[in-house]
Motif scaffolding. Structure first.
Motif, PDB file in Angstrom:
ATOM      1  N   PRO A   1       1.038  -1.346   0.140  1.00 48.81           N
ATOM      2  CA  PRO A   1      -0.096  -0.038   0.083  1.00 48.81           C
ATOM      3  C   PRO A   1       0.675   1.391  -0.025  1.00 48.81           C
ATOM      4  N   ILE A   2       1.702   1.262   0.789  1.00 53.41           N
ATOM      5  CA  ILE A   2       2.455   2.715   0.790  1.00 53.41           C
ATOM      6  C   ILE A   2       4.116   2.370   1.054  1.00 53.41           C
ATOM      7  N   LEU A   3       4.791   3.194   0.808  1.00 56.91           N
ATOM      8  CA  LEU A   3       6.424   3.062   1.116  1.00 56.91           C
ATOM      9  C   LEU A   3       6.540   3.762   2.182  1.00 56.91           C
ATOM     10  N   HIS A   4       6.175   3.023   3.642  1.00 56.88           N
ATOM     11  CA  HIS A   4       6.177   3.818   4.686  1.00 56.88           C
ATOM     12  C   HIS A   4       7.729   3.676   5.257  1.00 56.88           C
ATOM     13  N   VAL A   5       8.529   4.469   4.567  1.00 53.38           N
ATOM     14  CA  VAL A   5       9.949   4.365   4.999  1.00 53.38           C
ATOM     15  C   VAL A   5      10.374   5.447   5.691  1.00 53.38           C
TER      16      VAL A   5
ATOM     17  N   LYS B   1       7.743   4.225  11.047  1.00 53.71           N
ATOM     18  CA  LYS B   1       7.004   3.198  11.054  1.00 53.71           C
ATOM     19  C   LYS B   1       5.549   3.185  11.060  1.00 53.71           C
ATOM     20  N   HIS B   2       4.983   2.608  10.236  1.00 46.88           N
ATOM     21  CA  HIS B   2       3.599   2.637   9.802  1.00 46.88           C
ATOM     22  C   HIS B   2       2.698   2.509  10.976  1.00 46.88           C
ATOM     23  N   GLU B   3       1.958   3.802  11.304  1.00 47.96           N
ATOM     24  CA  GLU B   3       1.113   3.988  12.146  1.00 47.96           C
ATOM     25  C   GLU B   3      -0.157   4.624  11.742  1.00 47.96           C
TER      26      GLU B   3
ATOM     27  N   VAL C   1      -4.069   3.054   9.513  1.00 45.27           N
ATOM     28  CA  VAL C   1      -5.087   2.105   9.041  1.00 45.27           C
ATOM     29  C   VAL C   1      -4.865   2.174   7.341  1.00 45.27           C
ATOM     30  N   ASP C   2      -4.968   1.468   6.510  1.00 41.69           N
ATOM     31  CA  ASP C   2      -4.913   1.533   5.007  1.00 41.69           C
ATOM     32  C   ASP C   2      -6.122   0.961   4.660  1.00 41.69           C
ATOM     33  N   TYR C   3      -6.991   1.878   3.820  1.00 41.55           N
ATOM     34  CA  TYR C   3      -8.032   1.200   3.051  1.00 41.55           C
ATOM     35  C   TYR C   3      -7.917   1.307   1.651  1.00 41.55           C
TER      36      TYR C   3
ATOM     37  N   LEU D   1      -6.653   4.952   1.036  1.00 43.30           N
ATOM     38  CA  LEU D   1      -6.756   6.120   2.219  1.00 43.30           C
ATOM     39  C   LEU D   1      -5.739   5.516   3.520  1.00 43.30           C
ATOM     40  N   HIS D   2      -4.997   6.354   3.896  1.00 45.23           N
ATOM     41  CA  HIS D   2      -4.153   6.032   5.067  1.00 45.23           C
ATOM     42  C   HIS D   2      -4.981   6.974   6.138  1.00 45.23           C
ATOM     43  N   PHE D   3      -5.423   6.281   7.163  1.00 40.42           N
ATOM     44  CA  PHE D   3      -6.214   6.964   8.383  1.00 40.42           C
ATOM     45  C   PHE D   3      -5.640   6.478   9.708  1.00 40.42           C
TER      46      PHE D   3
END
Ligand SMILES: [Zn+2]
Length: 454
Positions: free
Chosen positions: A310-314, A317-319, A321-323, A398-400
């Protein structure tokens, strides 16, 4: 099912009702509940269990053959001409065919339109006496009826308008793969499925929290004109069991009160103007401070899958929820608040941050469109932007996030306080009676499911 060539003498309306009962109980259950009028005050619920009677086939000896009328029903096809339609209806009448070809009203309603149910009334010699068709006009709870009739001066046509009637339907299902797969299986219309998701939008994130084995029972309205189903109405009551937890809701609209204006001048829920809403069967409002998900549940969003990571959360850290959802899908505010930020931020791309009460913030990122400005007030459910893939995203989603005092918090742990609109004392007895009826109806709906399981 096509009902045709039924010989009906004197009781066409009754036969229509029986046919309607046959059509409506297609799932096999001869059942029906109440006619729930929107006004709950007029709700003495009748349990109607009408046996389907055999149609009269034997012509009585004293029958006046001159008066014999034949009723046939057919469904229009997009390829229909006046001649093919009349032929399928068993009409053999050159004058009727000529009229149907030339009459603008009748042509517009019947020709080149698929799926309309048409009934023809003919003499025993198959000449046309009357032809009618109904459709939902989507205005003020009414339907339209085309009537084409033979008169002394020849054929005439007119379009009439009449109120739709609501009848209740029971259904239930179990989630195997998705909510829509379950509602399809139970032959529940899409609009009922999305209503159910809306009703519990404060309790259940239908995008993320459904589990195999979750199950539901629902009582909903079908709108009919002259006994013919013409549309879908409202969910009247529903029970949803999600991960072992039971949620129940029923529609309630307080009856208008004539003489209970409070002495202090305050309005209460029973005053006329109550628009109605969904409550638990204990009388609690189902409105919550926050919606469980920032996307409206639909067939599209429920089946859209992320084709990429879903995303390059580089950058951290991924904080969140991805829809997964197609670019352009409406994003809604999960709660009332004020726009704290609306613009571009590094990896988030186009981002909106909303400030809510109690130092809660919500974050909506990677948007393709932003519909709000900093400082603007937004209400729960408001369309604030659209899903996209801006910033460091490899596909539309969507990143929420929820943040409490600036700290990321798991949405599952967000307290979902009710926004209570208490029922007035004068309303409570009416509510309690309706709730009792809904408990019975939901139990009946649930038992249908267990009856179907082999
Ligand atoms: Zn994300």
């Amino acid at each position: 099912m096509t009902v045709s060539s039924q010989i009906i003498h004197q009781h066409p309306k009754r036969i229509t009702a029986v046919i309607a009962a046959l059509l409506l109980s297609g799932g096999g259950g001869a059942f029906a509940v109440a006619s729930f009028a929107p006004d709950a005050a007029q709700l003495p619920v009748r349990e109607v269990l009408e046996p389907v009677q055999a149609l009269p086939i034997i012509v009585p000896a004293d029958l006046d053959l001159q008066a014999l009328k034949l009723f046939r029903s057919e469904v229009t096809r997009s390829s229909d001409t006046a001649d093919t339609l009349l032929k399928r209806l068993g009409v053999d009448d050159a004058a009727a065919a000529a009229f149907l070809r030339s009459d603008a009203t009748a042509r517009q309603v019947l020709i080149g339109r698929a799926g309309r149910n048409v009934t023809a009334e003919t003499s025993e010699r198959n000449s046309l006496l009357k032809l009618s068709a109904r459709w939902n006009s989507d205005t003020n709870g009414k339907f339209n009826r085309l009537v084409l009739e033979k008169t002394a001066r020849g054929f005439v046509s007119r379009v009439e308008s009449a109120p739709l009637t609501a009848t209740s339907h029971l259904a239930s299902g179990t989630i195997q793969t998705s909510l829509f797969a379950a509602t399809d299986e139970a032959k529940i219309p899409d609009s009922i499925a999305t209503q159910v998701a809306d009703i519990f939008s404060g309790d259940i994130d239908f995008h993320r929290s459904l589990r195999k084995g979750d199950h539901f029972s629902v009582v909903y309205e079908t709108l009919e004109g002259d006994g013919e189903p013409l549309g879908t109405g409202r969910v009247l009551s529903v029970e949803f069991v999600n991960k072992g937890k039971t949620f129940q809701a029923m529609w309630f609209q307080a009856p208008p009160t004539a003489n209970t204006a409070p002495a202090n001048g305050a309005t209460n829920v029973a005053d006329s103007g109550d628009k109605g809403g969904y409550y638990t069967l204990d009388g609690q409002s189902l409105r919550h401070t926050f919606l469980a998900a920032p996307l409206k549940f639909s067939r599209i969003t429920s089946t859209f899958k992320m084709r990429f990571h879903p995303i390059l959360h580089v950058w951290k850290k991924h904080e969140g929820v991805d829809y997964a959802a197609p670019t352009g899908t409406e994003v809604r505010s999960v709660g009332d608040g004020v726009v704290d930020f609306a613009g571009v931020q590094n990896g988030y791309g186009n981002i909106i941050i909303l400030q809510h009460r109690n130092n809660y913030k919500t974050v909506y990122a990677h948007l393709s469109r932003i519909n709000v400005r900093k400082g603007e007030s937004v209400s729960q459910g408001q369309n604030i932007g659209a899903v996209g893939a801006t910033g460091w995203a490899t596909g539309p989603h969507l990143h929420f996030e929820y943040r409490i005092n600036g700290v990321y918090t798991d949405p599952q742990n967000i307290a979902r306080e009710n926004v209570t609109t208490p029922l007035s004392d004068s309303t409570k007895p009416v509510f309690a009676r309706l709730a009792a009826e809904n408990r019975v109806a939901l139990a009946a709906a649930a038992s249908m499911q267990s009856g179907n399981v082999q």
